[in-house]
Design an enzyme around this catalytic site. Sequence first.
Site, PDB file in Angstrom:
ATOM      1  N   CYS A  11      94.716  16.063  12.692  1.00 31.55           N
ATOM      2  CA  CYS A  11      94.009  15.258  13.687  1.00 31.55           C
ATOM      3  C   CYS A  11      93.469  16.153  14.797  1.00 31.55           C
ATOM      4  O   CYS A  11      93.657  17.372  14.786  1.00 31.55           O
ATOM      5  CB  CYS A  11      94.926  14.190  14.276  1.00 31.55           C
ATOM      6  SG  CYS A  11      96.208  14.856  15.351  1.00 31.55           S
ATOM      7  N   ASP A 436      53.009  28.130  21.744  1.00 32.14           N
ATOM      8  CA  ASP A 436      52.151  29.309  21.612  1.00 32.14           C
ATOM      9  C   ASP A 436      50.936  28.884  20.778  1.00 32.14           C
ATOM     10  O   ASP A 436      51.069  28.098  19.848  1.00 32.14           O
ATOM     11  CB  ASP A 436      52.927  30.419  20.902  1.00 32.14           C
ATOM     12  CG  ASP A 436      52.068  31.639  20.637  1.00 32.14           C
ATOM     13  OD1 ASP A 436      51.409  32.087  21.586  1.00 32.14           O
ATOM     14  OD2 ASP A 436      52.059  32.107  19.496  1.00 32.14           O
ATOM     15  N   ASP A 638      56.887  36.520  21.119  1.00 37.88           N
ATOM     16  CA  ASP A 638      57.435  35.237  21.560  1.00 37.88           C
ATOM     17  C   ASP A 638      58.952  35.300  21.758  1.00 37.88           C
ATOM     18  O   ASP A 638      59.530  34.385  22.347  1.00 37.88           O
ATOM     19  CB  ASP A 638      57.126  34.140  20.532  1.00 37.88           C
ATOM     20  CG  ASP A 638      55.638  33.849  20.423  1.00 37.88           C
ATOM     21  OD1 ASP A 638      54.962  33.928  21.463  1.00 37.88           O
ATOM     22  OD2 ASP A 638      55.165  33.555  19.323  1.00 37.88           O
TER      23      ASP A 638
END
Length: 845
Positions: A11, A436, A638
């Site tokens: 659990c 871009d 980028d």
Amino acid sequence: MEQYNVTGMTCAACQARVEKVVSKVPGVTSVSVSLLTNSMGVEGTALSTDIVAAVEKAGYHASVKGAEKESSQGAEALADTETPKLLKRLIISLIFLMPLMYLSMGHMMWNWPLPGFLNNNHVGMGLAQLLFTVIIMVINQRFFISGFTSLIHRAPNMDTLVAMGATAAFSYSTYALFAMTAAQTAGNNKLVMSYMHEFYFESAAMILTLITLGKTLEAYSKGKTTDALKSLMNLAPKMATVVRNGQEQIISAEQVKKGDIFLVKPGESIPVDGIVLEGNSAIDEAALTGESIPVDKAEGDNVSAATINQSGFLKCEATRVGEDTTLSQIIKMVSDAAATKAPIAKIADKVSGIFVPAVITIAVITIIGWLLAGQTVGFALARGISVLVISCPCALGLATPVAIMVGNGVGAKNGILFKTAVSLEEAGKVDIVALDKTGTITTGQPKVTDILPVDGISEQELLETAFSLEKKSEHPLAKAIVEYGDEKKFTVPVVEDFQAVPGNGLTGTLNNKTLIGGNLLFIEKSLSISEKIKHSAEQLASAGKTPLFFAKENRLLGMIAVADVIKEDSPQAIKELKAMGIHVVMLTGDNERTAKAIGEQAGVDNVIAGVLPDGKESVIRALGEKGKVAMVGDGINDAPALTRADVGIAIGAGTDVAMDAADVVLMKSKLADVPAAIRLSRGVLRNIHENLFWAFFYNTIGIPLAAGLLIPVLGWKLNPMFGAAAMSLSSFCVVTNALRLNLLNIRSTKKDKKKKKAIDVSLININNNEKKEVNEMTKTMNIKGMMCGHCEAAVKKALEALPEVASAEVSHEKGTAVVTLEKEIADDVLKKTVEDKDYEVVEIK
């Protein structure tokens, strides 16, 4: 991040316990444990033996994940082996539970007939119930072993609650049986009947059986959540046909080496990533990109493992093998994302860590409270047992990871890869998407758009002249005309005396005639251009196109316009983003006129033009002050902007650098996948909220009801058996709700958010030629725990988010971060910023 298998967790409390002990191991900088996949990811310098020892000491088992290839072995590791075991336990438990319930409930409540030897034999009835209960307890002994072992280690879990509840019911019933036997011996029939009603054997047995039922349903549902990952792993081809020493050999795909020549026949799967040397074919890449339309491949094109050769015969050279193939990288991204945690999961983790001890305390207080109120021991015990068995930490612990796992699977099926759970959660929260231009909104490849011959000149003559002259040029715009000529199958003589003239022009001779090509300024040096033609050129330029002029023997032949054309799906994708309430900005290095023309065609909200490659990061920084930003790009330049953005999204056809820096990778290279990714993120986040609400609501309502707080008001009393049933179904409901994400249509615009946040980006003025004049100073931070480029990116993003920090150069190899400051900042602030990301700051100089 090193991955481990962890077993023995039942659990969320177990998960919290493992995380807690491993985080205390010297050298561990961060740890993430997944109850869903029984796995653990650890970052830091700690030895694996120390980590395994810490887990073992806590009462669980751990092992370093083998270096198995993420193929069939990986799929076998994810195979659902738990459900068959639990189903077997459940069936055997039910076989013995039925006669027990017949005795305890059927006979006593509805007077069903009994075997002769049990008629009026109360002690015999009690012994029979005890026997059936003991058998069921032995069958489900795992609850007791796990529960009490965890209690001994002072880390009680859900099994502890079940074990304590069943043990309490059984122990008190056994006491009542012996007390009844003594009363019968003394001839006190009234007391005998009183003790008969104090039996809770059926409750103990039913609790164990119902919890096993819930565990079986939960395990089955959890197995379904990893179906997407297992299907990806099963895609990996098993065999490959290679050419070695001039002979064809069929070998295991895992044995293919980089540089090997392999053959792929029609209908076969491509075994590894490679490049086509010979042949043409249509390749089905749906397994990797989700794109159903086959892609044509020819000599020089790249092919990927697990894609299917549909038609022609291909001869290829292996370029990426084993764990380096695109398929393996996708599997790694999906499995790594499952091993990380979303920020929202921290809420449940904090609650889970104290949940079980709190429930045990409430159960004890409940029993004592009812005894003090004058109730019988049996009544008080029933209330305490109900509290123990109705409480469910699992629902809390599973609320987030199951949704993340299913969401990642849905994304993978659609060619959308989220690297971490954080990126999956954050993508749905973005306010601004910065796109871009080149390669993202546009194709990135110039194409011929307009052919305008002057009066008296045929289109054919203009094109052939331009084709013959540009064929020798290496300029990107020349490539567009050459490709167009190749499509038209032009065959013209080679130009002689070719020369690329400074000032954007070309000259050459063909059949002793001088050819000239170039822009307006260049062509006007040789001949005069009419105002009408100049006006046409200006119109083309205003539309974002580049007009090229061509002349022969000082006579103008006409213009050919070339442009980086917008991808077909870009306008629709941008329209969808805007409809979702997102502000769309286009970044480009083009001049403002060209940029605005492209932006208008695409339909973006704002255009920021003249952004040089090194200026994109600063634009994203400025946009970040307006709201959460997602940057979409595909190139090397980028990467800094992708890292700086709250969510970096890389177009899959882009460079490896861009993909490494991004948080989300779009395998199809389609802008339409950006709104799809955001929809998926929003759907997952909505599902997590539903799961957490259900888990908290269930426990908030269930525990007071089980404790009997509503008895004085409404007279509602909860039998422990119903409490166990509710506990069993709670986790199942959470997992099943997460599986609904498989039905989510991430292409549908029906549920898109309409409200749009007002964002003004007009004040963002980017001038790449000007540097801010600031009194800069630097500080060097020595940092422990950074293991890879992703660690660097996390530290860099955190530091540069501080307003005082101009930039941060981070190196995981050197273990340093050189911070450039715009103004003074306390070392403690820098240290806390990095340590909040789970890395250790050793020194600041």
